[in-house]
Design a protein around this motif. Structure first.
Motif, PDB file in Angstrom:
ATOM      1  N   ALA A  36      52.733  46.172  55.625  1.00 52.30           N
ATOM      2  CA  ALA A  36      52.332  46.637  54.292  1.00 52.30           C
ATOM      3  C   ALA A  36      51.917  45.463  53.397  1.00 52.30           C
ATOM      4  O   ALA A  36      50.919  45.551  52.678  1.00 52.30           O
ATOM      5  N   VAL A  37      52.647  44.372  53.460  1.00 54.41           N
ATOM      6  CA  VAL A  37      52.311  43.204  52.649  1.00 54.41           C
ATOM      7  C   VAL A  37      50.960  42.625  53.074  1.00 54.41           C
ATOM      8  O   VAL A  37      50.155  42.220  52.230  1.00 54.41           O
ATOM      9  N   HIS A  38      50.685  42.614  54.361  1.00 53.68           N
ATOM     10  CA  HIS A  38      49.381  42.135  54.831  1.00 53.68           C
ATOM     11  C   HIS A  38      48.257  43.036  54.316  1.00 53.68           C
ATOM     12  O   HIS A  38      47.215  42.536  53.870  1.00 53.68           O
ATOM     13  N   LEU A  39      48.462  44.338  54.372  1.00 52.17           N
ATOM     14  CA  LEU A  39      47.466  45.269  53.840  1.00 52.17           C
ATOM     15  C   LEU A  39      47.279  45.065  52.343  1.00 52.17           C
ATOM     16  O   LEU A  39      46.152  45.063  51.832  1.00 52.17           O
ATOM     17  N   MET A  40      48.386  44.886  51.615  1.00 54.59           N
ATOM     18  CA  MET A  40      48.308  44.653  50.166  1.00 54.59           C
ATOM     19  C   MET A  40      47.534  43.389  49.850  1.00 54.59           C
ATOM     20  O   MET A  40      46.680  43.380  48.959  1.00 54.59           O
ATOM     21  N   SER A  41      47.840  42.326  50.552  1.00 52.41           N
ATOM     22  CA  SER A  41      47.175  41.048  50.297  1.00 52.41           C
ATOM     23  C   SER A  41      45.681  41.147  50.555  1.00 52.41           C
ATOM     24  O   SER A  41      44.865  40.679  49.750  1.00 52.41           O
ATOM     25  N   ALA A  42      45.315  41.753  51.667  1.00 56.02           N
ATOM     26  CA  ALA A  42      43.895  41.898  51.996  1.00 56.02           C
ATOM     27  C   ALA A  42      43.193  42.778  50.965  1.00 56.02           C
ATOM     28  O   ALA A  42      42.075  42.469  50.527  1.00 56.02           O
ATOM     29  N   ALA A  43      43.830  43.862  50.556  1.00 53.88           N
ATOM     30  CA  ALA A  43      43.225  44.759  49.567  1.00 53.88           C
ATOM     31  C   ALA A  43      43.066  44.054  48.225  1.00 53.88           C
ATOM     32  O   ALA A  43      42.050  44.234  47.543  1.00 53.88           O
ATOM     33  N   ALA A  44      44.047  43.251  47.839  1.00 55.04           N
ATOM     34  CA  ALA A  44      43.953  42.520  46.571  1.00 55.04           C
ATOM     35  C   ALA A  44      42.756  41.574  46.584  1.00 55.04           C
ATOM     36  O   ALA A  44      42.001  41.501  45.602  1.00 55.04           O
ATOM     37  N   VAL A  45      42.561  40.883  47.678  1.00 55.51           N
ATOM     38  CA  VAL A  45      41.405  39.980  47.790  1.00 55.51           C
ATOM     39  C   VAL A  45      40.113  40.777  47.706  1.00 55.51           C
ATOM     40  O   VAL A  45      39.179  40.403  46.988  1.00 55.51           O
ATOM     41  N   LYS A  46      40.055  41.903  48.405  1.00 52.69           N
ATOM     42  CA  LYS A  46      38.834  42.716  48.410  1.00 52.69           C
ATOM     43  C   LYS A  46      38.586  43.390  47.058  1.00 52.69           C
ATOM     44  O   LYS A  46      37.463  43.769  46.752  1.00 52.69           O
ATOM     45  N   CYS A  47      39.629  43.506  46.236  1.00 53.27           N
ATOM     46  CA  CYS A  47      39.459  44.033  44.875  1.00 53.27           C
ATOM     47  C   CYS A  47      39.094  42.921  43.893  1.00 53.27           C
ATOM     48  O   CYS A  47      38.962  43.166  42.696  1.00 53.27           O
ATOM     49  N   GLY A  48      38.955  41.702  44.389  1.00 53.77           N
ATOM     50  CA  GLY A  48      38.595  40.579  43.535  1.00 53.77           C
ATOM     51  C   GLY A  48      39.761  39.980  42.791  1.00 53.77           C
ATOM     52  O   GLY A  48      39.578  39.311  41.781  1.00 53.77           O
ATOM     53  N   LEU A  49      40.980  40.196  43.279  1.00 51.50           N
ATOM     54  CA  LEU A  49      42.178  39.744  42.575  1.00 51.50           C
ATOM     55  C   LEU A  49      42.753  38.440  43.114  1.00 51.50           C
ATOM     56  O   LEU A  49      43.852  38.061  42.717  1.00 51.50           O
ATOM     57  N   ALA A  50      42.034  37.764  43.997  1.00 50.11           N
ATOM     58  CA  ALA A  50      42.552  36.509  44.551  1.00 50.11           C
ATOM     59  C   ALA A  50      42.791  35.523  43.411  1.00 50.11           C
ATOM     60  O   ALA A  50      42.072  35.521  42.415  1.00 50.11           O
ATOM     61  N   ASP A  51      43.809  34.713  43.572  1.00 55.30           N
ATOM     62  CA  ASP A  51      44.201  33.756  42.534  1.00 55.30           C
ATOM     63  C   ASP A  51      43.503  32.419  42.769  1.00 55.30           C
ATOM     64  O   ASP A  51      44.140  31.421  43.069  1.00 55.30           O
ATOM     65  N   GLU A  52      42.186  32.431  42.650  1.00 60.25           N
ATOM     66  CA  GLU A  52      41.397  31.222  42.843  1.00 60.25           C
ATOM     67  C   GLU A  52      40.070  31.373  42.118  1.00 60.25           C
ATOM     68  O   GLU A  52      39.630  32.494  41.850  1.00 60.25           O
ATOM     69  N   PRO A  53      39.432  30.267  41.800  1.00 60.48           N
ATOM     70  CA  PRO A  53      38.108  30.371  41.191  1.00 60.48           C
ATOM     71  C   PRO A  53      37.146  31.064  42.155  1.00 60.48           C
ATOM     72  O   PRO A  53      37.217  30.864  43.366  1.00 60.48           O
ATOM     73  N   GLY A  54      36.297  31.901  41.626  1.00 58.20           N
ATOM     74  CA  GLY A  54      35.334  32.604  42.465  1.00 58.20           C
ATOM     75  C   GLY A  54      35.917  33.789  43.213  1.00 58.20           C
ATOM     76  O   GLY A  54      35.339  34.258  44.205  1.00 58.20           O
ATOM     77  N   ALA A  55      37.053  34.279  42.768  1.00 60.39           N
ATOM     78  CA  ALA A  55      37.693  35.409  43.447  1.00 60.39           C
ATOM     79  C   ALA A  55      36.771  36.619  43.488  1.00 60.39           C
ATOM     80  O   ALA A  55      36.804  37.399  44.438  1.00 60.39           O
ATOM     81  N   ALA A  56      35.940  36.760  42.473  1.00 62.86           N
ATOM     82  CA  ALA A  56      35.015  37.900  42.426  1.00 62.86           C
ATOM     83  C   ALA A  56      34.011  37.859  43.571  1.00 62.86           C
ATOM     84  O   ALA A  56      33.437  38.887  43.934  1.00 62.86           O
TER      85      ALA A  56
END
Length: 124
Positions: A36-56
């Protein structure tokens, strides 16, 4: 992992045997929550929520929809078996992702039609 040709199914790689022994020691709740955590992390990145410049730049709502729906199915079906303590935090994370998806979408889905909402009900 290599396969013994005489049986077509027996692992002959010692590291494979060790991996089987290692996974045998892991409780099901840990395997489920890790997935579940892996799915959450991947979904967060795909929603543009990564904690880095250029996450969008990683925004991909089609992929996010699939990941969130898979997460919703896993959390909903596993909740009775993993207990409220684990399920509650997974549900909270799932809801946050569903809301982030709705916010990132140029044309939000109708209530009850968003990713995973067939498993969780409408999220607002």
């Amino acid at each position: 992992m290599t396969v013994d040709p005489s049986t077509d199914a027996t692992p002959t790689d010692p590291s494979a045997s060790q991996a089987v022994r290692d996974i045998a020691d892991v409780a099901a709740v840990e395997v489920i929550t890790t997935a579940a955590v892996h799915l959450m992390s991947a979904a967060a990145v795909k929603c543009g929520l990564a904690d880095e410049p250029g996450a969008a730049d990683h925004l991909d709502l089609d992929e996010a929809r699939k990941l969130i729906t898979a997460l919703a199915a896993l959390v909903t079906t596993a909740a009775p078996d993993i207990g409220n303590q684990h399920a509650r935090s997974l549900r909270d994370g799932l809801r946050s992702l569903q809301l982030a998806f709705r916010e990132a979408s140029l044309y939000p889905d109708a209530p009850g039609e968003g990713p995973g909402e067939k498993f969780t009900g409408a999220v607002s």
